[in-house]
Design an enzyme around this catalytic site. Structure first.
Site, mmCIF file in Angstrom:
data_model
loop_
_atom_site.group_PDB
_atom_site.id
_atom_site.type_symbol
_atom_site.label_atom_id
_atom_site.label_comp_id
_atom_site.label_asym_id
_atom_site.label_seq_id
_atom_site.Cartn_x
_atom_site.Cartn_y
_atom_site.Cartn_z
ATOM 1 N N LYS A 26 0.837 -1.193 0.000
ATOM 2 C CA LYS A 26 0.000 0.000 0.000
ATOM 3 C C LYS A 26 0.882 1.257 0.000
ATOM 4 O O LYS A 26 2.102 1.166 -0.020
ATOM 5 C CB LYS A 26 -0.944 -0.005 1.200
HETATM 6 C C1 LIG Z 1 -4.612 -5.174 0.898
HETATM 7 C C2 LIG Z 1 -6.073 -5.224 0.919
HETATM 8 C C3 LIG Z 1 -6.779 -5.742 2.023
HETATM 9 C C4 LIG Z 1 -6.096 -6.425 3.178
HETATM 10 O O1 LIG Z 1 -5.199 -5.646 3.876
HETATM 11 P P1 LIG Z 1 -4.202 -6.328 4.938
HETATM 12 O O2 LIG Z 1 -3.692 -5.173 5.718
HETATM 13 O O3 LIG Z 1 -3.147 -7.039 4.169
HETATM 14 O O4 LIG Z 1 -5.025 -7.268 5.764
HETATM 15 C C5 LIG Z 1 -8.154 -5.658 2.010
HETATM 16 N N1 LIG Z 1 -8.821 -5.130 0.963
HETATM 17 C C6 LIG Z 1 -8.188 -4.651 -0.120
HETATM 18 C C7 LIG Z 1 -8.976 -4.054 -1.244
HETATM 19 C C8 LIG Z 1 -6.797 -4.702 -0.182
HETATM 20 O O5 LIG Z 1 -6.173 -4.245 -1.289
#
Ligand SMILES: *Cc1c(COP(=O)(O)O)cnc(C)c1O
Length: 393
Positions: free
Chosen positions: A190
């Site tokens: 992210k």
């Molecule tokens: C990355 C992601 C998640 C999960 O996030 P984590 O912190 O890895 O649990 C959930 N929804 C979307 C759309 C994502 O891209």
């Protein structure tokens, strides 16, 4: 094969400030859900403009707590998209509820608001809309539909830290939140990262209180309260809770990452506009569309391939040229035992087409302008190599 160093799909921006922050916490002796977590929550709330922010271990656990807090129970249905990372649907399944998948918009990767009402049943308990790849979804259309039916909205804002939406005639950050709860991720893929980490934001103090209870086994007294108390306190455990804590090392890193957003987001937007300009000269690949009411953080830059272009071969050619890519966003309903994962609330033709017909390109804050040019040059070569023989003859 190329002699230039390859360009990764993404790269976290971490430096000495984060190293020092983590070291400072280790030396302090308080290493989980303590003062750094509290400070990170306050700073994140201020950044997105939320009344409350509650830190948890990742965005998947944030989504789980959000759904529990709005009352999602076994047998309930939650309307969402299949075209998302599997975590979105898994959080629904953790509650014993059924994800009901509706399709995405024709010209984007977010939920088509027009399909929501038809997917509702008496068992619909929540809507999870995803700001996919950092692009805000059409909250201006989704929220009135949800309110009309009295259904809470959870925003999966995993990818959307720093994205903005034009709402009530003002640019506002995703996470105020505009629905009932927004959930963020700090995974390295992210825009900012704490290694792993998550955050829930809300304007409702009751929802915030339930996140805080559930993230630590529904324990009635938090560690910070007990630590500060001048007398002995015994805690109690009123319901089923979880260990979804964030550590203070992660929170301290997160606080440093927030300070970088003022540099990271404008740079990502600049890189996206260079891509859009260069791709415009190619006219074979369709760049992502940003609605006039949205400002994406461009967590991912996803382009559409020409009809019939073999995605895997195209990506392999790029890899051979030193360019790392990813396929379009997955479809949850195509994984595992398929139908067991959820119920179809509409046809999912656009979702399926986007998975096989799109490719994500490298984009990260440290990327240089000439690296974008290198990617676009490689795209030109890959397009040429993948063109059907009948066209080139
Ligand atoms: C990355 C992601 C998640 C999960 O996030 P984590 O912190 O890895 O649990 C959930 N929804 C979307 C759309 C994502 O891209």
């Amino acid at each position: 094969m190329t002699t230039l160093p390859s360009i990764p799909i993404a790269m976290p921006l971490l430096g000495e400030a984060e190293v020092d922050a983590a070291a400072r916490v280790i030396r302090s002796g308080w290493v989980t859900q303590g003062p750094e977590v509290e400070a990170f929550e306050a700073e994140f709330a201020e950044y997105v403009g939320a009344a409350h922010a509650c830190a948890v271990s990742n965005c998947t656990t944030a989504l789980h707590l959000a759904l529990l807090a709005v009352g999602v129970s076994p047998g309930d249905e939650v309307i969402t998209v299949s075209h998302t990372f599997i975590a979105t649907a898994n959080a629904v399944r953790y509650c014993g509820a059924v994800p009901v998948f509706v399709d995405i918009e024709a010209d984007g990767f977010n939920i088509d608001p027009e399909l929501i009402a038809a997917a509702m049943t008496p068992r619909t308990r929540a809507i999870v809309c995803v700001h996919q790849l950092g692009m805000p979804c059409d909250l201006g259309t989704i929220l009135p539909i949800a309110r009309h039916h009295g259904i809470p909205v959870v925003e999966d804002a995993a990818c959307a830290t720093g994205s903005e939406i034009l709402f009530d005639d003002r640019w506002q950050r995703i996470g105020r939140p505009h629905g009932d709860i927004a959930c963020f991720s700090f995974h390295p893929r992210k825009v900012v990262t704490t290694g792993d980490g998550g955050m829930l934001t809300t304007s409702d103090p009751k929802l915030d209180a339930s996140f805080r209870l559930l993230r630590q086994h529904a324990m009635s007294v938090s560690d910070t309260v007990r630590h500060a108390a001048g007398r002995v306190i015994f805690e109690s455990y009123s319901c089923l809770g979880y260990n979804y804590r964030l550590t203070d090392m992660q929170a301290a890193i997160g606080r440093q990452q927030l300070r970088r957003l003022g540099e990271i987001i404008p740079r990502r937007r600049e890189l996206a506009s260079i891509y859009a300009e260069k791709l415009g000269e190619l006219d074979d690949l369709v760049p992502p569309r940003e609605p006039v009411w949205a400002r994406s953080n461009w967590q991912s830059y996803c382009v559409r391939l020409p009809d019939g272009m073999p995605q895997l071969q195209f990506m392999q050619h790029l890899m051979d040229l030193g360019i790392s890519t990813r396929r379009g966003v997955m479809n949850v309903h195509l994984e595992g035992a398929g139908t067991e994962v959820g119920r179809l609330g509409s046809t999912l033709a656009r979702s399926e087409a986007a998975q096989v017909g799109c490719v994500m390109l490298p984009l990260f804050a440290q990327m240089k302008d000439d690296e974008v040019v290198r990617v676009v040059d490689a795209l030109t070569v890959a397009l040429e190599r993948c063109r059907p023989v009948s066209e080139t003859a």
